[in-house]
Design a protein around this motif. Structure first.
Motif, PDB file in Angstrom:
ATOM      1  N   LEU A  64       0.843  -1.187   0.000  1.00 10.96           N
ATOM      2  CA  LEU A  64       0.000   0.000   0.000  1.00 10.96           C
ATOM      3  C   LEU A  64       0.881   1.239   0.000  1.00 10.96           C
ATOM      4  O   LEU A  64       1.621   1.480   0.939  1.00 10.96           O
ATOM      5  CB  LEU A  64      -0.906   0.001   1.230  1.00 10.96           C
ATOM      6  CG  LEU A  64      -1.877  -1.192   1.322  1.00 10.96           C
ATOM      7  CD1 LEU A  64      -2.485  -1.270   2.698  1.00 10.96           C
ATOM      8  CD2 LEU A  64      -2.949  -1.077   0.258  1.00 10.96           C
ATOM      9  N   LEU A  65       0.784   2.038  -1.079  1.00 11.49           N
ATOM     10  CA  LEU A  65       1.642   3.203  -1.276  1.00 11.49           C
ATOM     11  C   LEU A  65       3.110   2.842  -1.098  1.00 11.49           C
ATOM     12  O   LEU A  65       3.903   3.595  -0.546  1.00 11.49           O
ATOM     13  CB  LEU A  65       1.263   4.330  -0.302  1.00 11.49           C
ATOM     14  CG  LEU A  65      -0.071   5.015  -0.544  1.00 11.49           C
ATOM     15  CD1 LEU A  65      -1.159   4.387   0.314  1.00 11.49           C
ATOM     16  CD2 LEU A  65       0.004   6.501  -0.234  1.00 11.49           C
ATOM     17  N   GLY A  66       3.471   1.632  -1.542  1.00  7.62           N
ATOM     18  CA  GLY A  66       4.845   1.187  -1.451  1.00  7.62           C
ATOM     19  C   GLY A  66       5.215   0.556  -0.123  1.00  7.62           C
ATOM     20  O   GLY A  66       6.365   0.164   0.077  1.00  7.62           O
ATOM     21  N   VAL A  67       4.251   0.438   0.812  1.00  6.26           N
ATOM     22  CA  VAL A  67       4.525  -0.113   2.145  1.00  6.26           C
ATOM     23  C   VAL A  67       3.983  -1.538   2.214  1.00  6.26           C
ATOM     24  O   VAL A  67       2.810  -1.779   1.933  1.00  6.26           O
ATOM     25  CB  VAL A  67       3.869   0.746   3.249  1.00  6.26           C
ATOM     26  CG1 VAL A  67       4.142   0.143   4.617  1.00  6.26           C
ATOM     27  CG2 VAL A  67       4.388   2.180   3.177  1.00  6.26           C
ATOM     28  N   ASP A  68       4.832  -2.485   2.599  1.00  5.61           N
ATOM     29  CA  ASP A  68       4.409  -3.878   2.751  1.00  5.61           C
ATOM     30  C   ASP A  68       3.470  -4.027   3.941  1.00  5.61           C
ATOM     31  O   ASP A  68       3.767  -3.554   5.044  1.00  5.61           O
ATOM     32  CB  ASP A  68       5.627  -4.786   2.976  1.00  5.61           C
ATOM     33  CG  ASP A  68       6.356  -5.111   1.683  1.00  5.61           C
ATOM     34  OD1 ASP A  68       5.813  -4.807   0.609  1.00  5.61           O
ATOM     35  OD2 ASP A  68       7.455  -5.677   1.754  1.00  5.61           O
ATOM     36  N   VAL A  69       2.349  -4.731   3.713  1.00  2.32           N
ATOM     37  CA  VAL A  69       1.403  -5.047   4.787  1.00  2.32           C
ATOM     38  C   VAL A  69       0.912  -6.471   4.585  1.00  2.32           C
ATOM     39  O   VAL A  69       0.514  -6.841   3.478  1.00  2.32           O
ATOM     40  CB  VAL A  69       0.185  -4.092   4.794  1.00  2.32           C
ATOM     41  CG1 VAL A  69      -0.790  -4.495   5.892  1.00  2.32           C
ATOM     42  CG2 VAL A  69       0.628  -2.651   4.985  1.00  2.32           C
ATOM     43  N   GLY A  70       0.958  -7.275   5.635  1.00  2.00           N
ATOM     44  CA  GLY A  70       0.468  -8.643   5.565  1.00  2.00           C
ATOM     45  C   GLY A  70      -0.371  -8.974   6.783  1.00  2.00           C
ATOM     46  O   GLY A  70      -0.057  -8.544   7.905  1.00  2.00           O
ATOM     47  N   SER A  71      -1.451  -9.708   6.564  1.00  2.00           N
ATOM     48  CA  SER A  71      -2.313 -10.140   7.670  1.00  2.00           C
ATOM     49  C   SER A  71      -2.742 -11.572   7.402  1.00  2.00           C
ATOM     50  O   SER A  71      -3.244 -11.883   6.320  1.00  2.00           O
ATOM     51  CB  SER A  71      -3.539  -9.223   7.777  1.00  2.00           C
ATOM     52  OG  SER A  71      -4.391  -9.641   8.819  1.00  2.00           O
ATOM     53  N   ILE A  72      -2.513 -12.452   8.373  1.00  2.11           N
ATOM     54  CA  ILE A  72      -2.769 -13.879   8.197  1.00  2.11           C
ATOM     55  C   ILE A  72      -3.685 -14.387   9.297  1.00  2.11           C
ATOM     56  O   ILE A  72      -3.451 -14.119  10.490  1.00  2.11           O
ATOM     57  CB  ILE A  72      -1.447 -14.676   8.213  1.00  2.11           C
ATOM     58  CG1 ILE A  72      -0.567 -14.294   7.021  1.00  2.11           C
ATOM     59  CG2 ILE A  72      -1.711 -16.181   8.228  1.00  2.11           C
ATOM     60  CD1 ILE A  72       0.837 -14.896   7.066  1.00  2.11           C
ATOM     61  N   GLY A  73      -4.732 -15.118   8.892  1.00  3.70           N
ATOM     62  CA  GLY A  73      -5.564 -15.849   9.841  1.00  3.70           C
ATOM     63  C   GLY A  73      -6.101 -15.020  10.990  1.00  3.70           C
ATOM     64  O   GLY A  73      -6.578 -13.894  10.817  1.00  3.70           O
TER      65      GLY A  73
END
Length: 839
Positions: free
Chosen positions: A323-332
């Motif tokens: 998002l806007l070059g920023v890594d974001v991860g969400s799991i489970g």
């Protein structure tokens, strides 16, 4: 006579249903009518914002033009279904009636617009379709500021779109943090910090009461109390709602909060009507991602075709985004809602990363995870969560940094055959291995055979790793393509660019690649362009390829300010120049520090202050120190024979000569050098990429050392060299490295990867075994001859200088919004008080 199958909706899920249906045996008995409300055939809504770059809807089209020209399918675009006559088994549009034996509703969702007084005003828009984007672009003409209502996934995408249109972008979120569904408080706070550092202002815990006419801008958003924000346009992206109007009017059973109720086979309360995608509700849940919609489509295809074994029983909602070059991860279970969960957290404010693991009460299984700032851990963590793989004895090792800098990986060989690799298309490791058994010999073949990585694309890296691992197990030489958009290594791309004189990414991808590029190939191409042609990063052909540091010619710090590092060749500086640095630091209230490379770093400059600071430094004789780039950083030196009683050569003069010679060189990774005036080695030359140590008879040359997380001692390359030979050898070593190294590869790793290592490098450089010596020297001379101080070019060109405005027509400088505290007589970023510290 053929049966009639009608599909209402031609979005991503509706299109996927048709694809799967036409590939099924039952398709031969049906004629398919597809009714799409939009004038465009199915397109990739996941990458919708790329439309602002291409302005070409065809670039986002799903499938080729011939797909809907097949004999057993007819596509009707721009034809909205206004009624379902269940008794007559017909769907009704303004153009006519379509009988059905089976009806599939893939009507998707619509943007939720909060019931705010004034929401119907002109320039109040939504962000959902190509037509919406056209409306946003039209509204942005002549606008200065845009506001997005909603700080979720789509809201941040919309904010990025406003930035691309050149607007001052703001995000207004009702919740206390960004992405409240996916992130916790710490993750949301870090994401906010990073996004604000990129020039997007975030306003949380803001409920918009009304929208009125503005005074300085077109509109005024009135919040609780007397607080307000004026803007020229508003984009509502506050979530989605199931598009269930047709189902509601036709009497189908709906969920408690809307949406079409379906069973495990995606059948509605009418046995002849199915619902799939975002319009459907299963077990009380609404699925707003493409992967669950695809799973529903497959279940519906199977059921309509007479197979009951394929069902929809929920789906993984994990997400990996940039998002806007920023890594974001969400799991489970990212928030740890499961009773008894245990948590591991790692936060590094300096690097701007946050990682959280949520594990089961017995510590054996991963239930969820949150990642901000670095998604390189995502694929491994997702496999642990999806496949119930037992965690290692120390689960924290999965999120803690390692000495190599790379995350602890769960190798493809450790995954069971049942492991899901692609959630969008439900592709397992076993499916990929079977495709290879059936003759797939490339990633493209795998994607065609299984559809893996053709949905959201989040599994691309894992798919590539698995494919290469399986190839090596079968004795096949592995394709080391840089990414899915180019079937070439960095070295091969370098030669294509150089030989064909390619000067822009658009030309490169049109000739030798496919798609639109990614965060891997774009910066790599930009680095190669700089190595070959030495053009300014703000030239139109290169804008948008590099990350923040290269784009703004300065290193962004953790509070969103920037550091300024002027070049000080060899560490030598006149008193007058030293005074100017002090005056600049004092004038702009900058934190000042002497670096380990004999330079002075000035911290805390805002984006709009950078050109002003550069002008003062340039006037005093300074140049950019390239501290932000993959380029020469410093040439450290001792005082040598000029002052030191042990010195045998003038190390300062040699350091200045080398730094002035190579200061414009862009390379695969940063390069550091040092020159010591004697074997006492005060400049620590043997820990540098290029190290030079004086002897009684000249200079000893050391190559391919480095510090960092995995230090390596440099190797002695040649001894007792005169000045001219020393420089010739360094020219050749560096340019051979630029020609042949992989992306982001240090010189030490590069040399270790050369067949023959140090001896081979000696043969190429000293013996000219490849006959490249003259060319390497010529290319280096071109870099030297075309050198420009990027700071000077940026401040003197009005168009380039525009990029350094924090806001358009701002009432106050950006620095007024940045919290600082004083320590040891200087300003530093205000520390965030952690709950653990308070406890």
């Amino acid at each position: 006579m053929s049966k009639q199958l009608v599909v209402v909706g031609n979005g991503m899920v509706g299109h996927h249903f048709v694809e799967q249906w036409l590939a099924s045996p039952a398709a031969a008995d049906y004629q398919v009518q597809v009714l799409g409300e939009e004038p465009h055939p199915a397109y990739d809504r996941v990458h919708l914002s790329e439309y602002f770059d291409t302005q070409d809807p065809a670039q986002l089209r799903l499938g080729d033009e011939a797909f809907y020209q097949q004999e057993r399918v007819t596509l009707h675009l721009g034809e909205q279904v206004i009624e379902i006559d269940r008794e007559a088994r017909q769907v009704i549009t303004a153009q006519g009636r379509y009988p059905y034996d089976t009806l599939v509703l893939a009507t998707g969702s619509y943007p939720f617009v909060p019931p705010i007084e004034g929401r119907e005003r002109e320039h109040c828009l939504v962000y959902r379709t190509l037509d919406d984007l056209d409306a946003i672009q039209a509204s942005a003409a002549g606008a200065r500021r845009g506001v997005v209502v909603g700080g979720g996934l789509l809201g941040l995408e919309a904010a990025n779109a406003l930035k691309k249109l050149g607007l001052e972008a703001h995000v207004v979120e009702f919740a206390p943090r960004l992405m409240p569904v996916q992130l916790d408080d710490q993750g949301g706070a870090l994401l906010r910090q990073k996004i604000e550092a990129l020039g997007v202002q975030v306003h949380t815990e803001k409920g918009t009461r009304s929208i009125d006419t503005g005074e300085e801008y077109r509109l005024r958003m009135c919040f609780a109390g007397d607080d307000y924000l004026e803007t020229d346009l508003i984009v509502f992206s506050a979530g989605i709602r199931p598009q269930d109007a047709l189902a509601r009017s036709s009497g189908l059973v709906l969920g408690e909060r809307g949406g079409i109720l379906i069973d495990n086979h995606c059948r509605t309360s009418d046995p002849d009507i199915f619902a799939i995608g975002e319009c459907a509700i299963w077990n009380g849940g609404h699925y707003g991602l493409v992967a669950p919609g695809y799973s529903m489509a497959r279940a519906a295809v199977a059921t309509i075709g007479g197979t009951s074994s394929v069902t929809f029983t929920g789906a993984d909602m994990s997400t990996k985004l940039k998002l806007l070059g920023v890594d974001v991860g969400s799991i489970g279970d990212a928030h740890g809602a499961t009773p008894g969960t245990l948590n591991y957290r790692y936060i590094n404010e300096v690097e701007g990363v946050y990682r959280r693991l949520v594990v089961s009460a017995d510590g054996k299984h991963l239930l969820g995870a949150i990642l901000v700032g670095d998604n390189s851990y995502y694929d491994t963590l997702l496999q642990y969560a999806l496949n119930g793989i037992e965690l290692p004895a120390n689960p924290e090792s999965l999120i803690l940094p390692t000495s190599s800098g790379a995350p602890v990986a769960l190798g493809p060989g450790a995954l069971p055959y049942e492991a899901t690799i692609c959630s969008c298309h439900n592709v397992t490791k076993g499916d990929i291995c079977e495709a290879m058994n059936d003759g797939a010999v490339s990633l493209s073949d795998i994607k065609c055979a299984t559809k893996a990585a053709t949905g959201c694309g989040g599994c691309s890296a894992m798919l590539k790793n698995l494919f290469e691992n399986e190839q090596e197990k079968r004795g096949v030489q592995v394709d080391r393509s840089i990414c899915e958009h180019f079937p070439y290594t960095r070295q091969e791309l370098f030669h294509l660019i150089k030989v064909e004189g390619i000067r822009s990414f658009g030309e490169l991808i049109s000739k030798h690649g496919k798609g639109h590029g990614c965060e891997i190939c774009k910066p790599t191409a930009a680095s190669i362009f700089a190595s070959c042609w030495n053009e300014h990063v703000h030239e139109p052909a290169h804008v948008g390829l590099q990350d923040t540091n290269d784009t703004f010619l300065a290193n962004m710090q953790k509070n969103g300010t920037y550091s300024v590092v002027p070049r000080i060749p060899g560490g030598e500086i006149t008193p007058a120049m030293l005074i100017v640095i002090g005056e600049v630091g004092q004038k702009y209230n900058l934190y000042t520090k002497i670096t380990g490379g004999q330079r002075i770093d000035l911290f805390g400059a805002t984006l709009d202050e950078l050109p002003l600071i550069w002008e003062e430094l340039i006037a005093a004789g300074f140049e950019t120190g390239h501290a932000y780039g993959k380029s020469l950083r410093t040439v450290k030196s001792c005082v040598g024979s000029t002052w030191c009683r042990y010195g045998v050569q003038d190390s300062v003069s040699m350091a200045i000569l080398l730094e002035d010679r190579y200061k414009g060189l862009r390379s695969p990774h940063k390069v550091k050098m040092a020159v010591s005036g004697c074997t006492r080695e005060c400049a620590e030359a043997q820990s540098k990429d290029i190290g030079v140590i004086a002897t009684e008879n000249g200079w000893n040359l050391y190559v391919c050392g480095n510090g960092g997380m995995k230090p390596r001692h440099a190797d002695l390359f040649a001894t007792d060299l005169d000045d001219a030979t020393l420089i010739r050898y360094i020219d050749r070593v560096l340019m051979f490295y630029v020609y042949t190294a992989d992306r982001l590869q240090r010189t030490s790793v590069w040399m270790e990867g050369l067949k023959g290592g140090l001896e081979y490098l000696r043969e190429v450089v000293i013996d000219d075994s490849l006959g490249l010596g003259a060319e390497l020297e010529s290319r280096m001379q071109h870099v030297i001859d075309t050198y420009q101080c990027e700071w000077k070019t940026a401040v003197q060109d009005p168009n380039k200088r525009k990029r350094f405005r924090s806001y358009v027509n701002a009432d106050q400088p950006r620095s007024a919004r940045i919290q600082m505290i004083e320590e040891r007589g200087q300003l530093i970023p205000a520390r965030e008080i952690q709950e653990e510290e308070v406890a």
